[in-house]
Design a protein around this motif. Structure first.
Motif, PDB file in Angstrom:
ATOM      1  N   HIS A  83       0.842  -1.196   0.000  1.00 22.91           N
ATOM      2  CA  HIS A  83       0.000   0.000   0.000  1.00 22.91           C
ATOM      3  C   HIS A  83       0.877   1.246   0.000  1.00 22.91           C
ATOM      4  N   PHE A  85       1.062   5.505  -0.235  1.00 26.11           N
ATOM      5  CA  PHE A  85       0.192   6.653   0.036  1.00 26.11           C
ATOM      6  C   PHE A  85       0.982   7.960   0.025  1.00 26.11           C
ATOM      7  N   GLU A  87       0.119  11.672   1.746  1.00 26.88           N
ATOM      8  CA  GLU A  87      -0.840  12.459   2.529  1.00 26.88           C
ATOM      9  C   GLU A  87      -0.240  13.809   2.854  1.00 26.88           C
ATOM     10  N   ASP A 127      -5.017   3.584  -4.807  1.00 27.64           N
ATOM     11  CA  ASP A 127      -4.496   4.156  -3.575  1.00 27.64           C
ATOM     12  C   ASP A 127      -4.867   5.624  -3.443  1.00 27.64           C
ATOM     13  N   SER A 131      -7.048   7.422  -0.281  1.00 30.46           N
ATOM     14  CA  SER A 131      -6.575   8.456   0.633  1.00 30.46           C
ATOM     15  C   SER A 131      -7.280   9.778   0.329  1.00 30.46           C
ATOM     16  N   THR A 136      -8.478  11.958   5.143  1.00 29.49           N
ATOM     17  CA  THR A 136      -7.553  12.982   5.618  1.00 29.49           C
ATOM     18  C   THR A 136      -8.163  13.750   6.786  1.00 29.49           C
ATOM     19  N   GLU A 163      -3.521   4.330  10.340  1.00 32.32           N
ATOM     20  CA  GLU A 163      -4.635   4.720   9.471  1.00 32.32           C
ATOM     21  C   GLU A 163      -4.500   4.076   8.099  1.00 32.32           C
ATOM     22  N   GLU A 164      -3.292   4.215   7.556  1.00 34.09           N
ATOM     23  CA  GLU A 164      -3.052   3.708   6.207  1.00 34.09           C
ATOM     24  C   GLU A 164      -3.099   2.181   6.182  1.00 34.09           C
TER      25      GLU A 164
END
Ligand SMILES: [Zn+2]
Ligand SMILES: [Zn+2]
Length: 216
Positions: A83, A85, A87, A127, A131, A136, A163-164
């Motif tokens: 995964h 991400f 952010e 992905d 997100s 967020t 979280e991810e």
């Protein structure tokens, strides 16, 4: 996860990569939330933290391998985690983080990073969508805050990693794509053995009626 706050001023301007490979980072919340998850291959999160003018960019990746109960038969469903991400967490309101000249110096770097981040996000497909804004917003409080001890801004990359990680979990894990599940009548695992419950063409809920008919 409240003990994982890091003062942002300890992160160099050029950014810093944090690695979460201690399984306790995952094990603790998994147990706390009662997630029936077995770690098969160490879960690892690598997060590049880049402080920018308006917030902090977290660019990371979670890898590992876990087992969850299959959504249909409760047998082991193996899940390979991969995964990625990006952010961006804006600074909390009311923070004056940097002296003015320092902020100016940093501006071009920020734009470059945002371009890069944006590109990867849209290219990332699945992905990128995951997100999204709601996630967020949810993470804002947990990941970035004004220090309650007057230490400026603090970040919590471990909370973000969690979280991810939870985003990376499948909603309905399956032991195999064509899992037959459990027989709703006798509870046998249909992947392993067959039963007569379904084959007779009789809905078991109607068996009462059949019995009644036979009597009559
Ligand atoms: Zn299954
Ligand atoms: Zn059955």
């Amino acid at each position: 996860m409240n003990d994982n706050w890091i003062a942002l001023h300890t992160v160099p301007r050029a950014g810093k990569t944090l690695v979460f490979s201690d399984q306790a980072v995952w094990r603790r919340p998994l147990d706390e939330f009662g997630v029936p998850c077995t770690i098969l291959e160490d879960i690892k999160a690598e997060i590049f933290v880049l402080p920018l003018d308006e917030g902090v960019l977290f660019r990371g990746r979670i890898t590992g391998s876990i087992a969850l109960p299959c959504d249909r038969c409760a047998d082991e469903a193996r899940v390979k985690l991969e995964h990625a991400f990006d952010e961006f967490e804006p600074y909390p309101a009311g923070v004056n983080l940097l002296p003015e000249d320092e902020a100016k110096e940093r501006a071009p770097r920020q734009r470059a990073a945002q371009r890069k981040g944006g590109g990867r996000k849209s290219a990332g497909g699945k992905d990128g969508e995951l997100s999204g804004a709601d996630v967020t917003t949810d993470a804002d409080e947990a990941v970035i805050r004004n220090s309650p001890h007057g230490q400026g801004v603090e970040i919590n990359p471990a909370a973000l990693a969690w979280e991810e990680f939870s985003l990376a979990l499948p909603v309905k894990p399956l032991c195999r794509e064509n899992c037959l599940g459990l027989c709703p009548v006798c509870g046998r695992n249909r992947n392993l053995e067959s039963c007569d419950c379904g084959t007779g063409g009789t809905d078991p809920r109607l068996s009462v009626l059949h019995a009644f008919k036979a009597k009559a």
